[in-house]
Design a protein around this motif. Structure first.
Motif, mmCIF file in Angstrom:
data_model
loop_
_atom_site.group_PDB
_atom_site.id
_atom_site.type_symbol
_atom_site.label_atom_id
_atom_site.label_comp_id
_atom_site.label_asym_id
_atom_site.label_seq_id
_atom_site.Cartn_x
_atom_site.Cartn_y
_atom_site.Cartn_z
ATOM 1 N N GLN A 1 9.666 15.020 -4.527
ATOM 2 C CA GLN A 1 9.221 13.858 -3.750
ATOM 3 C C GLN A 1 10.106 13.642 -2.526
ATOM 4 O OE1 GLN A 1 8.990 10.474 -6.527
ATOM 5 N NE2 GLN A 1 6.773 10.720 -6.534
ATOM 6 N N THR A 2 10.376 14.685 -1.771
ATOM 7 C CA THR A 2 11.183 14.482 -0.569
ATOM 8 C C THR A 2 10.484 13.545 0.401
ATOM 9 O OG1 THR A 2 10.240 16.543 0.318
ATOM 10 C CG2 THR A 2 12.442 16.670 -0.667
ATOM 11 N N ALA B 1 0.830 -1.208 0.000
ATOM 12 C CA ALA B 1 0.000 0.000 0.000
ATOM 13 C C ALA B 1 0.865 1.258 0.000
ATOM 14 C CB ALA B 1 -0.923 0.001 1.218
ATOM 15 N N GLY B 2 0.463 2.239 -0.807
ATOM 16 C CA GLY B 2 1.237 3.472 -0.879
ATOM 17 C C GLY B 2 0.438 4.623 -1.453
ATOM 18 N N ILE B 3 0.926 5.830 -1.211
ATOM 19 C CA ILE B 3 0.304 7.037 -1.744
ATOM 20 C C ILE B 3 1.395 8.011 -2.164
ATOM 21 C CG2 ILE B 3 -1.778 6.837 -0.319
ATOM 22 C CD1 ILE B 3 -0.542 9.058 1.451
ATOM 23 N N THR B 4 1.012 9.034 -2.899
ATOM 24 C CA THR B 4 1.918 10.131 -3.206
ATOM 25 C C THR B 4 1.244 11.448 -2.838
ATOM 26 O OG1 THR B 4 1.120 10.221 -5.497
ATOM 27 C CG2 THR B 4 3.137 8.952 -5.080
ATOM 28 N N ARG B 5 2.058 12.408 -2.427
ATOM 29 C CA ARG B 5 1.626 13.785 -2.174
ATOM 30 C C ARG B 5 2.760 14.674 -2.665
ATOM 31 N NH1 ARG B 5 -2.315 11.315 -1.245
ATOM 32 N NH2 ARG B 5 -3.754 11.406 0.545
ATOM 33 N N ASP B 6 2.954 14.705 -3.982
ATOM 34 C CA ASP B 6 4.132 15.332 -4.576
ATOM 35 C C ASP B 6 4.050 16.861 -4.576
ATOM 36 O OD1 ASP B 6 4.793 12.729 -5.081
ATOM 37 O OD2 ASP B 6 4.619 12.854 -7.265
ATOM 38 N N LYS B 7 5.093 17.476 -4.069
ATOM 39 C CA LYS B 7 5.281 18.930 -4.128
ATOM 40 C C LYS B 7 6.751 19.211 -3.817
ATOM 41 C CE LYS B 7 0.707 20.558 -2.544
ATOM 42 N NZ LYS B 7 0.071 19.240 -2.240
ATOM 43 N N THR B 8 7.239 20.341 -4.258
ATOM 44 C CA THR B 8 8.573 20.737 -3.827
ATOM 45 C C THR B 8 8.530 21.056 -2.328
ATOM 46 O OG1 THR B 8 8.161 23.068 -4.342
ATOM 47 C CG2 THR B 8 9.136 21.695 -6.098
ATOM 48 N N MET B 9 9.683 21.034 -1.680
ATOM 49 C CA MET B 9 9.727 21.308 -0.244
ATOM 50 C C MET B 9 9.120 22.666 0.090
ATOM 51 S SD MET B 9 13.270 19.850 1.347
ATOM 52 C CE MET B 9 14.348 20.665 0.180
ATOM 53 N N ARG B 10 9.288 23.615 -0.795
ATOM 54 C CA ARG B 10 8.781 24.962 -0.554
ATOM 55 C C ARG B 10 7.258 24.980 -0.446
ATOM 56 N NH1 ARG B 10 10.403 29.480 -4.896
ATOM 57 N NH2 ARG B 10 9.398 27.880 -6.174
ATOM 58 N N MET C 1 5.347 21.908 0.008
ATOM 59 C CA MET C 1 4.846 20.740 0.726
ATOM 60 C C MET C 1 4.503 21.096 2.168
ATOM 61 S SD MET C 1 6.703 17.022 1.240
ATOM 62 C CE MET C 1 6.840 16.767 -0.535
ATOM 63 N N THR C 2 3.352 20.632 2.629
ATOM 64 C CA THR C 2 2.969 20.856 4.013
ATOM 65 C C THR C 2 3.542 19.752 4.895
ATOM 66 O OG1 THR C 2 0.931 19.554 3.853
ATOM 67 C CG2 THR C 2 0.806 21.906 3.250
ATOM 68 N N SER C 3 3.593 20.027 6.183
ATOM 69 C CA SER C 3 4.031 19.001 7.137
ATOM 70 C C SER C 3 3.115 17.787 7.067
ATOM 71 C CB SER C 3 4.041 19.570 8.561
ATOM 72 O OG SER C 3 4.998 20.594 8.681
ATOM 73 N N GLU C 4 1.826 18.039 6.871
ATOM 74 C CA GLU C 4 0.879 16.933 6.771
ATOM 75 C C GLU C 4 1.173 16.059 5.555
ATOM 76 O OE1 GLU C 4 -3.954 16.072 6.616
ATOM 77 O OE2 GLU C 4 -3.201 18.134 6.579
ATOM 78 N N ASP C 5 1.510 16.694 4.412
ATOM 79 C CA ASP C 5 1.875 15.941 3.213
ATOM 80 C C ASP C 5 3.067 15.036 3.492
ATOM 81 O OD1 ASP C 5 -0.077 17.045 1.554
ATOM 82 O OD2 ASP C 5 1.231 18.677 0.884
ATOM 83 N N PHE C 6 4.034 15.565 4.208
ATOM 84 C CA PHE C 6 5.240 14.783 4.495
ATOM 85 C C PHE C 6 4.931 13.627 5.432
ATOM 86 C CE2 PHE C 6 9.209 13.743 6.579
ATOM 87 C CZ PHE C 6 10.098 13.712 5.523
ATOM 88 N N ARG C 7 4.261 13.930 6.514
ATOM 89 C CA ARG C 7 4.009 12.911 7.533
ATOM 90 C C ARG C 7 3.056 11.829 7.049
ATOM 91 N NH1 ARG C 7 3.413 17.171 12.580
ATOM 92 N NH2 ARG C 7 5.635 17.334 13.045
ATOM 93 N N THR C 8 2.057 12.210 6.273
ATOM 94 C CA THR C 8 1.093 11.224 5.784
ATOM 95 C C THR C 8 1.762 10.185 4.894
ATOM 96 O OG1 THR C 8 -0.727 12.813 5.902
ATOM 97 C CG2 THR C 8 -1.046 10.903 4.478
ATOM 98 N N VAL C 9 2.645 10.634 4.018
ATOM 99 C CA VAL C 9 3.333 9.701 3.117
ATOM 100 C C VAL C 9 4.248 8.773 3.910
ATOM 101 C CG1 VAL C 9 5.044 9.540 1.255
ATOM 102 C CG2 VAL C 9 3.141 11.145 1.065
ATOM 103 N N LEU C 10 4.953 9.312 4.899
ATOM 104 C CA LEU C 10 5.793 8.444 5.739
ATOM 105 C C LEU C 10 4.951 7.481 6.566
ATOM 106 C CD1 LEU C 10 8.162 10.355 4.891
ATOM 107 C CD2 LEU C 10 9.085 9.927 7.156
#
Length: 242
Positions: A147-148, A86-95, A97-106
């Motif tokens: 995709q950080t 199972a996986g998802i993407t929430r692609d954005k540059t770091m500038r 990308m929200t914290s939620e985008d980062f944490r949700t993918v991890l």
């Protein structure tokens, strides 16, 4: 076509894409398969087509993942193969990308794979056998622009695989990872043509891979053909980023 005859497998994110291709291959080789997916309707549809079982599962839900493993064992009597797909993407540059985008993918990739590995590993340790397969990505090796979160998650899955392999090897349980490259799925085919062509130009074999080619590697890792492999990361990339 009986490499997995008598084996029981769980595939998370199994209602579409690579997860579904893996489930199809496992069923074709004699396995009993549980398709676990957030989209229960899609999972039930594919399960009916394949003669498999289906359940709704959020891989970030600790109780839900434990219940998935327990229900599979109750239904089939064992759990021999766990595919953390199972996986998802929430692609954005770091500038952007929200914290939620980062944490949700991890959470979905790393924490979800850890919950699946822990729950399946507990059953397999008691059985004295089992194969756990975690779907990483070539992005975890080289990193992708924008995709950080995804690249960090996929690299984390490799570390998880190797550490879990060391913990479970003495109990006869193998843990391995697959890193697909550019594979022809609905998600990748939705990319702009310029992005597709750029990625294709990096592949020595000069073509994208097919889901069935990733599924064949999963079959190898699930079967006794890979009985002396654990802690490995298998790149399915057509030679990209050698």
């Amino acid at each position: 076509m009986t490499l997995l005859k008598g084996r029981v497998a769980v595939v998370t994110g199994g209602a579409q894409g690579l997860g579904l291709a893996i489930a199809e291959t496992f069923v074709a080789h004699g396995a009993e398969v549980m398709l676990a997916d957030l989209n229960l309707e899609a999972a039930e549809h594919e399960a009916q087509r394949l003669g498999a079982a289906a359940c709704r599962c959020d891989v970030t839900d600790e109780d839900g993942m434990s219940a998935l493993v327990d229900d599979t064992v109750r239904r089939f009597g064992a759990l021999d193969i766990m595919v953390n797909n199972a996986g998802i993407t929430r692609d954005k540059t770091m500038r952007k990308m929200t914290s939620e985008d980062f944490r949700t993918v991890l959470d979905v990739h790393v924490y979800g794979a850890w919950l699946g590995t822990r729950a399946a590993g507990a059953v397999m340790r008691e059985q004295g056998r089992g194969s756990i397969i975690t779907m990483s990505s070539i992005a975890g090796k080289v990193g992708n622009f924008g995709q950080t979160n995804y690249s960090a998650a996929k690299a984390g899955m490799v570390g998880l695989t190797k550490a879990a392999a060391k913990e479970l090897a003495g109990s006869g349980v193998r843990v391995n990872a697959i890193q697909p490259g550019l594979i022809r799925t609905a998600m990748t085919e939705a990319m702009p043509q310029r992005a597709w062509d750029s990625k294709l130009a990096e592949i020595p074999m000069n073509r994208a891979g097919e889901p069935s080619e990733v599924a064949s590697v999963a079959l190898f890792l699930a079967s006794d053909m890979s009985s002396y492999l654990t802690g490995t990361v298998m790149e399915v990339t057509g030679g990209r980023y050698m």
